[in-house]
Structure formats: C-alpha cells, structure tokens
Scaffold this active site. Structure first.
Site, PDB file in Angstrom:
ATOM      1  N   LEU A  77      -5.413  -7.259   3.661  1.00 36.08           N
ATOM      2  CA  LEU A  77      -5.222  -7.544   2.184  1.00 36.08           C
ATOM      3  C   LEU A  77      -3.905  -8.167   2.160  1.00 36.08           C
ATOM      4  O   LEU A  77      -4.066  -9.489   1.333  1.00 36.08           O
ATOM      5  CB  LEU A  77      -5.340  -6.314   1.455  1.00 36.08           C
ATOM      6  N   SER A  96       2.405  -6.608  -3.291  1.00 33.62           N
ATOM      7  CA  SER A  96       2.355  -5.734  -4.392  1.00 33.62           C
ATOM      8  C   SER A  96       1.293  -6.700  -5.377  1.00 33.62           C
ATOM      9  O   SER A  96       0.811  -6.322  -6.201  1.00 33.62           O
ATOM     10  CB  SER A  96       3.499  -5.819  -5.129  1.00 33.62           C
ATOM     11  N   ARG A 130      -5.119   6.185  -0.832  1.00 33.08           N
ATOM     12  CA  ARG A 130      -3.860   6.627  -1.429  1.00 33.08           C
ATOM     13  C   ARG A 130      -3.697   8.057  -1.361  1.00 33.08           C
ATOM     14  O   ARG A 130      -2.618   8.639  -0.718  1.00 33.08           O
ATOM     15  CB  ARG A 130      -3.503   6.089  -2.539  1.00 33.08           C
ATOM     16  N   ARG A 132      20.352  28.997  15.292  1.00 30.06           N
ATOM     17  CA  ARG A 132      21.619  27.989  15.157  1.00 30.06           C
ATOM     18  C   ARG A 132      22.639  28.963  14.578  1.00 30.06           C
ATOM     19  O   ARG A 132      22.575  29.295  13.585  1.00 30.06           O
ATOM     20  CB  ARG A 132      21.642  26.568  14.412  1.00 30.06           C
ATOM     21  N   GLU A 190       0.391   1.026   1.371  1.00 26.06           N
ATOM     22  CA  GLU A 190      -0.775   1.280   0.303  1.00 26.06           C
ATOM     23  C   GLU A 190      -0.189   1.028  -1.087  1.00 26.06           C
ATOM     24  O   GLU A 190      -0.622   2.079  -1.789  1.00 26.06           O
ATOM     25  CB  GLU A 190      -1.439   2.502   0.653  1.00 26.06           C
ATOM     26  N   GLY A 191       0.844   0.457  -1.191  1.00 29.71           N
ATOM     27  CA  GLY A 191       1.333   0.165  -2.593  1.00 29.71           C
ATOM     28  C   GLY A 191       2.744   0.733  -2.538  1.00 29.71           C
ATOM     29  O   GLY A 191       2.639   1.822  -2.461  1.00 29.71           O
TER      30      GLY A 191
HETATM   31  N1  COS Z   1     -10.358   0.074  -9.851  1.00 27.61           N
HETATM   32  C1  COS Z   1     -11.280  -0.922 -10.294  1.00 27.61           C
HETATM   33  N2  COS Z   1     -10.721  -1.898 -11.144  1.00 27.61           N
HETATM   34  C2  COS Z   1      -9.474  -2.342 -11.004  1.00 27.61           C
HETATM   35  C3  COS Z   1      -8.507  -1.380 -10.632  1.00 27.61           C
HETATM   36  C4  COS Z   1      -9.040   0.041 -10.087  1.00 27.61           C
HETATM   37  N3  COS Z   1      -8.027   0.797  -9.268  1.00 27.61           N
HETATM   38  N4  COS Z   1      -7.394  -1.620 -10.934  1.00 27.61           N
HETATM   39  C5  COS Z   1      -7.634  -2.862 -11.663  1.00 27.61           C
HETATM   40  N5  COS Z   1      -8.645  -2.979 -11.805  1.00 27.61           N
HETATM   41  C6  COS Z   1      -9.571  -4.120 -12.335  1.00 27.61           C
HETATM   42  C7  COS Z   1      -8.631  -4.399 -13.925  1.00 27.61           C
HETATM   43  O1  COS Z   1      -9.523  -3.507 -14.782  1.00 27.61           O
HETATM   44  C8  COS Z   1      -8.594  -5.854 -14.350  1.00 27.61           C
HETATM   45  O2  COS Z   1     -10.109  -5.972 -14.711  1.00 27.61           O
HETATM   46  P1  COS Z   1     -10.625  -6.588 -15.840  1.00 27.61           P
HETATM   47  O3  COS Z   1      -9.796  -8.021 -15.768  1.00 27.61           O
HETATM   48  O4  COS Z   1     -12.182  -6.872 -15.856  1.00 27.61           O
HETATM   49  O5  COS Z   1      -9.931  -5.958 -17.206  1.00 27.61           O
HETATM   50  C9  COS Z   1      -8.574  -6.432 -12.939  1.00 27.61           C
HETATM   51  O6  COS Z   1      -8.960  -5.519 -11.851  1.00 27.61           O
HETATM   52  C10 COS Z   1      -6.963  -6.790 -12.727  1.00 27.61           C
HETATM   53  O7  COS Z   1      -6.189  -5.657 -13.049  1.00 27.61           O
HETATM   54  P2  COS Z   1      -4.688  -5.728 -13.345  1.00 27.61           P
HETATM   55  O8  COS Z   1      -4.410  -6.748 -14.506  1.00 27.61           O
HETATM   56  O9  COS Z   1      -4.133  -4.508 -13.311  1.00 27.61           O
HETATM   57  O10 COS Z   1      -4.424  -6.398 -11.963  1.00 27.61           O
HETATM   58  P3  COS Z   1      -2.704  -6.904 -11.393  1.00 27.61           P
HETATM   59  O11 COS Z   1      -3.086  -8.279 -10.690  1.00 27.61           O
HETATM   60  O12 COS Z   1      -1.774  -6.818 -12.717  1.00 27.61           O
HETATM   61  O13 COS Z   1      -2.449  -6.028 -10.366  1.00 27.61           O
HETATM   62  C11 COS Z   1      -1.799  -3.751  -9.326  1.00 27.61           C
HETATM   63  C12 COS Z   1      -2.435  -4.546 -10.580  1.00 27.61           C
HETATM   64  C13 COS Z   1      -0.096  -3.992  -9.170  1.00 27.61           C
HETATM   65  C14 COS Z   1      -1.954  -2.305  -9.649  1.00 27.61           C
HETATM   66  C15 COS Z   1      -2.461  -4.127  -7.919  1.00 27.61           C
HETATM   67  O14 COS Z   1      -2.141  -5.493  -7.817  1.00 27.61           O
HETATM   68  C16 COS Z   1      -2.025  -3.168  -6.940  1.00 27.61           C
HETATM   69  O15 COS Z   1      -2.449  -2.203  -6.816  1.00 27.61           O
HETATM   70  N6  COS Z   1      -1.168  -3.883  -5.986  1.00 27.61           N
HETATM   71  C17 COS Z   1      -0.562  -2.939  -4.729  1.00 27.61           C
HETATM   72  C18 COS Z   1      -1.462  -3.466  -3.779  1.00 27.61           C
HETATM   73  C19 COS Z   1      -1.250  -2.709  -2.657  1.00 27.61           C
HETATM   74  O16 COS Z   1      -1.262  -1.292  -2.774  1.00 27.61           O
HETATM   75  N7  COS Z   1      -1.020  -3.318  -1.361  1.00 27.61           N
HETATM   76  C20 COS Z   1      -0.835  -2.571  -0.315  1.00 27.61           C
HETATM   77  C21 COS Z   1      -1.406  -3.113   0.999  1.00 27.61           C
HETATM   78  S1  COS Z   1      -2.886  -2.346   1.475  1.00 27.61           S
HETATM   79  S2  COS Z   1      -2.191  -1.297   2.781  1.00 27.61           S
END
Ligand code: COS
Length: 381
Positions: free
Chosen positions: A126, A133, A242, A267, A365-366
């Site tokens: 991903l 992030s 997670r 100890r 994982e975030g």
């Molecule tokens: N499940 C389903 N849909 C989700 C969701 C979830 N958990 N989280 C967000 N969405 C949806 C939102 O509802 C939104 O949909 P609509 O546009 O239809 O309303 C859309 O996805 C975009 O959501 P949002 O605006 O919250 O997205 P962002 O770009 O602001 O990102 C975070 C949100 C920061 C939470 C996300 O990018 C994230 O989790 N980042 C970390 C990634 C990660 O964990 N990386 C680790 C690598 S993998 S090991």
C-alpha cells in the site's frame, strides 16, 4: 493471573499449547535471527508443522476457520517469544484479507489454500515513499490494456519483501483522490522486483523492503473489488488487521514483563532480591495493569470483527486497540530494560530486542498519530 475473563476454557487450553510451542520452537531461534537480521525459515517451518499457517483462513479454502480472537491469542503468544515470528503469522493474512473480502471465488480457490498450507506467502503493498500516512497520494499506476492491467510504480515498507509469492498491490486507475485507486493481486513471478531491503532497528527477522513494478501485466481477473474501490478496500482491510497488531504488541509487552519479573526474583542487591523493592513492584504492577487493559481492547476489537461489526464501531475500536497496546508495549519494554539494569542493555538478554521490536508497533499499520486521527474522526462525526 488470568489473562482475560472472556476466554473460554478451550481458548485457555489453546493459549497454553501455543505458549509451550513458542517456548520450545521459537524462543531458541529468536536471538540469532535478530543478530543476523535473517528470516528464520526454521521458525516458519515450525509454524507450518503446527498448522498455524492455516489458522486464519476459512475451512472452505483449506484453513481451520479460527475466530479473530483465537488469531489474536496466537499473535500474542508468538510475539511473547519473538515479534518477527508473530509477523510471519500475521503478514500473509494481511495480504489475503482483500482476496477473502473482495476477490472472486476463483481467486480465493486459487490462492488461499496454498497460503494455508504455508506453501506460499503474501504481502500488502500500500505505502509509497510519499504516500504512507496519506494513502490517497499514491502514484503507482495501473492502466487498462485489453483483459489486463499494466502496473508501474514503487511501494515501500513492504513486510516479507522477497519472501512473499503474492502481493496485494494498490494502484491509481484515475486522478480522483479517493475513488481513483484499485486493488490487485499480483504474483511475484510476474515481475515484482525487490529494489532494497531496509536495515532496521527491530523486527530484524522479518525483511522489510522497497518493491518495484515495471509495466507488470496483471489480468483483470486479479482485480480485488471494483475499479476505484481500492481506498475503501485498504481501509476495510486495515480495520480488520490493526487489532492483531495490538495483539502482537500485547505479546511483546507480556514477554518483556514476564522475563523481567523472573529476573527480579533471582537478582540480589543489598542482600535481597530486587523484587523486594516496592518501587520496582509498583512499576511491575503498572505494567501488568496496562497490559491487561490493552489485551481487553484487543479482544474487544477482534470480537467485533468476528461479529461482523454490527454497530460500525470497528474502525475506532481497532485504532484504540492498536494504538494503546503499542504505546503500552513501548513503555513496558523500556521499563523491562531498566529492571535488568546494565544487563538489560546487552543482547545477552532478550529485553533489549523486545524494546526495539516494540517500536515498530507504534509505527506500522498506521502510525499512532493516525490512529488518534481515526479515533477523533469517530468522536467528532
Ligand atoms: N472503512 C471504510 N471507508 C473508509 C474508512 C474505513 N475505515 N476510512 C475512511 N473511509 C472512507 C471515508 O468514509 C471517505 O468516504 P466518502 O468520501 O464516501 O465519505 C473516504 O474513505 C475518504 O476518507 P478520509 O477523507 O477520511 O481519507 P483521508 O485521505 O483523510 O485518510 C486516513 C484517512 C488518514 C485515516 C487514512 O489515510 C489512513 O488510515 N492512513 C494510514 C494508512 C496506514 O495505516 N498505512 C500503513 C501501511 S499498511 S501496513
């Protein structure tokens, strides 16, 4: 002390079996894998022989159909012995979750049984150099060409890079930020190259790398979910993974505390065991309390996954479990090093490895900052 009031007698027995297995087969391998920064095939073979590679998959695809709570028990007990080995157990599940939840029946039949036997392993691709992030900023592209997609780009921080046979790859299929991403299942032999393996602070027994796809052709049959649905596939998957990183963190913390407590009883300073010092007793009691609280957050989030998230609370519960448990793991392992004093700072004892391994659970994982954003979004919506 009982680890949780919520486990059934059968689950407690299962936990005891996995704990004994980890003590016998995994603990003896952990220090060397860490020192040499080498993937321990002996540890993976032991997981296979114990059929733990099958645990996380439905029976119709060759798995043993265990609940996520049972998977958390295994992740914890393996991590109590060695975090890198628990990652071997968790990573293929992360790679396969999009297949199980969004893939076609043919894809499930073709790939999951081999993962369950341990013949094959999977990764989750991903993140990118400028999209960790901020997932939606990814630039890896998939372009439609007849019945295929042609994928080009680079993915970072890939657990099991070079070991895995299949990768779930997220790529941009249009310019729309969140609705322009699509997920695919890509076989390594189709052209996934490992550009670099990282030299890391911890989880040294688990390779982490940069992978590159250079016009890799992937049939449309290997698309996971609809075109443009990839961002939601990614989030849906992380919500279900997670909590198990939380379990891993709980295991690292418990392993460090158990080791330190045994050490403190042996100890002696000033003519008595250092365990007699109330200052240290209070630190140990705080650690035990926090671990138990973290474990219950983990079980709660896992049980929500098992129940199908009926109230839409999983994102928040999973973020809480992962964030709290990993913060506890960092704190407890740091204290464990302190309990052992100078000895704790050497690799003659496992607690410094546990402290280094704990750190990644606050990041992958975030990051825990992202988990707090997820929690806050749910609070404020
Ligand atoms: N499940 C389903 N849909 C989700 C969701 C979830 N958990 N989280 C967000 N969405 C949806 C939102 O509802 C939104 O949909 P609509 O546009 O239809 O309303 C859309 O996805 C975009 O959501 P949002 O605006 O919250 O997205 P962002 O770009 O602001 O990102 C975070 C949100 C920061 C939470 C996300 O990018 C994230 O989790 N980042 C970390 C990634 C990660 O964990 N990386 C680790 C690598 S993998 S090991």
């Amino acid at each position: 002390m009982s680890q949780s009031i919520t486990l059934s007698e059968e689950q407690r027995e299962f936990r005891a079996v996995v704990r004994q297995f980890a003590a016998d087969k995994i603990v003896p391998l952990a220090a060397e894998a860490d020192r040499n920064a080498e993937y321990s095939w002996a540890a993976f073979d032991a997981l296979k022989a114990m059929e733990l590679t099958a645990l996380s998959y439905p029976e119709e695809y060759g798995g043993s159909g265990a609940s996520l709570v049972d998977q958390a028990i295994v992740a914890e007990e393996l991590a109590r012995a060695d975090a890198s080995t628990s990652l071997m157990f968790l990573i293929s599940k992360l790679g396969m979750l999009p297949v199980l939840n969004f893939g076609s029946e043919d894809l499930k039949q073709a790939y999951v049984p081999k993962i369950a036997t341990g013949e094959s392993q999977a990764s989750y691709a991903l993140s990118e150099a400028d999209a960790g992030s901020d997932v939606a900023s990814m630039t890896t592209r998939a372009v439609r060409d007849g019945d295929d997609w042609v994928i080009s780009g680079s993915k970072c921080w890939i657990t099991n890079a070079g070991i895995s046979d299949v990768y779930t790859v997220f790529a941009r299929t249009s310019e729309d930020r969140h609705t322009g991403i699509t997920a695919f299942l890509v076989e390594a032999r189709w052209g996934v190259e490992v550009d670099k393996l990282e030299h890391k602070l911890g989880i040294k027994g688990s390779p982490t790398g940069v992978i590159r796809l250079d016009e890799v052709r992937v049939p449309d049959t290997h698309r996971l979910g609809e075109v443009g649905e990839g961002f939601k596939v990614a989030m849906h998957t992380l919500d279900r993974s997670r909590p198990t990183i939380g379990a891993q963190a709980v295991g690292i913390a418990q392993g460090a505390l158990d080791y330190a407590v045994d050490y403190m009883r042996e100890r002696r300073t000033f003519g008595r065991p250092i365990a007699d010092n109330q200052g240290l007793q209070w630190m140990a009691a705080d650690a035990a309390m926090k671990i138990e609280a973290a474990r219950n957050l983990v079980y709660k989030a896992c049980a929500m996954v098992d129940d199908g998230d009926p109230h839409g609370e999983l994102s928040m519960a999973g973020a809480m479990a992962k964030c709290y448990a990993s913060d506890v793991a960092m704190e407890v392992t740091t204290d464990a090093v302190q309990f052992l004093g100078g000895y704790g700072y050497t690799n003659e004892f496992p607690v410094e490895r546990m402290m280094r391994d704990a750190k990644i659970t606050q990041i992958y994982e975030g990051t825990n900052q992202i988990q707090r954003i997820v929690i806050a979004k749910h609070l404020m919506r």
